[in-house]
Design an enzyme around this catalytic site. Structure first.
Site, PDB file in Angstrom:
ATOM      1  N   GLY A  46       8.824   6.910 -61.538  1.00 33.09           N
ATOM      2  CA  GLY A  46       9.775   5.907 -62.001  1.00 33.09           C
ATOM      3  C   GLY A  46      10.677   5.451 -60.866  1.00 33.09           C
ATOM      4  O   GLY A  46      10.963   4.252 -60.725  1.00 33.09           O
ATOM      5  N   THR A  47      11.098   6.392 -60.057  1.00 34.27           N
ATOM      6  CA  THR A  47      11.947   6.060 -58.902  1.00 34.27           C
ATOM      7  C   THR A  47      11.232   5.083 -57.981  1.00 34.27           C
ATOM      8  O   THR A  47      11.825   4.113 -57.497  1.00 34.27           O
ATOM      9  CB  THR A  47      12.315   7.354 -58.146  1.00 34.27           C
ATOM     10  OG1 THR A  47      13.224   8.109 -58.955  1.00 34.27           O
ATOM     11  CG2 THR A  47      12.956   7.061 -56.803  1.00 34.27           C
TER      12      THR A  47
ATOM     13  N   THR B 117      -3.899   5.154 -51.475  1.00 33.54           N
ATOM     14  CA  THR B 117      -4.905   5.421 -52.499  1.00 33.54           C
ATOM     15  C   THR B 117      -4.240   5.768 -53.824  1.00 33.54           C
ATOM     16  O   THR B 117      -3.326   6.589 -53.874  1.00 33.54           O
ATOM     17  CB  THR B 117      -5.815   6.586 -52.045  1.00 33.54           C
ATOM     18  OG1 THR B 117      -6.432   6.204 -50.829  1.00 33.54           O
ATOM     19  CG2 THR B 117      -6.873   6.903 -53.090  1.00 33.54           C
TER      20      THR B 117
ATOM     21  N   CYS C 274      29.387  21.428 -62.441  1.00 37.14           N
ATOM     22  CA  CYS C 274      28.933  22.770 -62.055  1.00 37.14           C
ATOM     23  C   CYS C 274      27.428  22.919 -62.181  1.00 37.14           C
ATOM     24  O   CYS C 274      26.818  23.720 -61.492  1.00 37.14           O
ATOM     25  CB  CYS C 274      29.626  23.815 -62.923  1.00 37.14           C
ATOM     26  SG  CYS C 274      31.408  23.682 -62.893  1.00 37.14           S
TER      27      CYS C 274
END
Lengths: 394, 144
Positions: free
Chosen positions: A70-71, A236, A324
């Site tokens: 997706g990135t 590819t 955190c």
């Protein structure tokens, strides 16, 4: 383990895996090698997958470019488009709750002379369409707004946003990665020029994603290389994963009508169960415009990572947007940053919100939700008892 | 099962925190917060007339590493005299926990600071100048 982090990726459907396997073992040819059977087999399977992907989002096969994530789809869409139309204008519009691959990308472009408007969202996570209308200028070249936000589940008014871009003649990209397989996608209805989806988010494999590009929209590929994917994405193709993506699209198209209502029912059950649990539990995102099976919230007095860890020990996989829990592998505490999405929808992330995201898949059952509703109170109580903030005002 | 980002010791203290709670008649209470992530750590001390830590309890609002650091700190504090408390550094807490991820070292620093604050409160409750804690701490650093 009960898996409830499906925005991070889904368990691939067994039918998808079965369909992929022969492309590792038998039809392993390079799809660009057309003059012997195993090359041609790979090519034909890839084109069949392209047709399935196109059909799934109301497009034509010619409009589909395969990528690896997706990135990557988002990067090719945005950078590829801007590189091709560099002289047309320098203004870009996104929302303030975009995925990193869009947000960091356009933020970097500022140093290259681009101006970026990040549209505010309301407490439900929605962009107001009239804000987009007002933000579009003469030199606006690109608008990119996600369809569904993975952290808070909000479904944007994408049709309206696309309609505005269309009427103003501005290119519109939609990051539909968290929408695919959960919300219907039709590129014509959405009025978009480009759209990204990734197979691993709807029961397909990792390593296959797609970018829809409308006819007439010109892009410059990001990688130098061969002529694969019409040069938009040299290299590819990952044939087995692409075959799997095609199958995932076909399954989603055929079965969403069955599992989406089921997910909505489970979502309602969890929402209602949580609603009566603590008066210091706050939902995030929109109450009705939500991805089916997605529930997100934050709990006062406790911290997200502790909550995630306890739930994991009890057999649940969920997500959190607390600082955190953000980047445990970082070398420096400065790299621990609370989710900007939560901040944007008004969560006081500076007090280390105990945020939790629950995203179901079609494999989840009512029993899973019952168990979560059973385990959460004792877990939250345990952490509250440990917290100096709890009962402080009482 | 796959190993998580934390050591076994950290997980043990996270799951079974030692000395969690409050002391009603504490004679030294210290609270510190981390403005970056919002963690809050509070330490309650009961120091006897002969300067020994008789009892210690903690309450922590924070991540797994913050909870484990405070729990481990209290274990290391029990039975110690004031000099020894002042020598208890965050490094000692990290070592006792079998290490912490780099991004979480600040949790152990918070524990050391909470001890300091509790000692300052203790001296204050005895009518003494809490600045003595800083002086003693500086001296220890110099001697080392």
């Amino acid at each position: 383990m009960i898996y409830l982090d499906n925005v991070a990726g889904t368990k691939p459907d067994q039918r998808v895996i079965d369909k992929m396997m022969p492309y590792f073992t038998e039809h392993y040819g390079n799809p660009s090698a057309h003059f012997y059977p195993i090359g041609r087999e790979a090519f034909e399977a890839m084109e069949a997958a392209r047709a399935e992907v196109a059909d799934f989002i109301g497009a034509k096969p010619d409009n589909i470019v395969f990528t690896a994530s997706g990135t990557e789809s988002n990067n090719i869409a945005l950078k590829g488009f801007l590189n091709h139309s560099a002289n047309k204008g320098k203004h870009i519009i996104i929302s303030e709750i975009e995925h990193f691959s869009v947000d960091t990308l356009v933020t970097k472009l500022i140093s290259e002379g681009y101006e970026v408007t990040k549209l505010k969202v309301d407490n439900g996570g929605l962009v107001n369409p009239s804000d987009l209308e007002n933000a579009i200028r003469k030199d606006t070249v690109l608008v990119s707004i996600q369809y569904v936000n993975p952290e808070i589940g909000t479904i944007q008014y994408t049709e309206k946003l696309g309609g505005i871009c269309k009427s103003k003649g501005v290119t519109f990209h939609v990051d539909a990665i968290a929408a695919a397989g959960y919300v219907e996608i039709d590129v014509e209805k959405l009025n978009c020029d480009m759209l990204s989806i990734a197979a691993q988010n709807f029961y397909g494999p990792k390593g296959a994603a797609a970018l829809y590009i409308r006819e007439g929209v010109k892009l410059m590929g990001l990688m130098d290389g061969g002529f694969q994917e019409k040069g938009y994405r040299s290299g590819t193709e990952n044939v087995p994963a692409i075959v799997g993506m095609g199958e995932a699209c076909a399954i989603a198209k055929a079965e969403m009508a069955e599992y989406v209502p089921r997910l909505e029912k489970l979502q309602k059950k969890l929402w209602e169960g949580l609603g009566g649990m603590f008066d210091f539990l706050n939902f995030t995102g929109h109450e009705t415009r939500r991805r089916p099976g997605h529930v997100s919230f934050w709990i006062e007095y406790i911290e997200g990572e502790s909550l995630l860890m306890w739930l994991s020990l009890k057999g649940f996989a969920c997500a959190s947007g607390s600082a955190c829990s953000s980047n445990i592998l970082a070398e420096d505490e400065d790299d621990l940053v609370a989710s900007s999405v939560l901040t944007a929808v008004g969560v006081p992330t500076d007090i280390c919100a105990g945020s939790l995201g629950v995203s179901m898949s079609r494999y989840n059952t009512e029993e899973d939700i019952d168990k979560l509703l059973e385990v959460l109170p004792e877990t939250v109580q345990k952490l509250c008892e440990m917290s100096p903030m709890y009962n402080r005002d009482k | 099962m796959a190993k998580g980002p934390y050591s076994e010791k950290v997980m043990d203290h996270f799951m079974n925190p030692r000395n969690m709670g409050e002391i009603d008649d504490a004679n030294g209470v210290g609270e510190v917060g981390n403005p970056a992530c919002g963690d809050v750590m509070k330490i309650f001390l009961k120091i006897s007339d002969n300067n020994i830590v008789e009892d210690v309890k903690f309450k922590t609002f924070g991540c797994g590493a913050a909870i484990a650091s405070s729990s481990m700190a209290t274990e290391l504090m029990i039975g110690k005299n004031i000099d020894e408390l002042l020598q208890l550094t965050n490094d000692a807490i990290v070592d006792a926990l079998g290490g912490l991820p780099p991004a979480k070292i600040h949790c152990s620093v918070m524990a050391e600071e909470a001890i300091e604050e509790a000692l300052k409160d203790y001296f204050k409750s005895k009518g003494e100048d809490p600045a003595i804690v800083d002086e003693m701490k500086a001296k220890i650093k110099k001697d080392n």
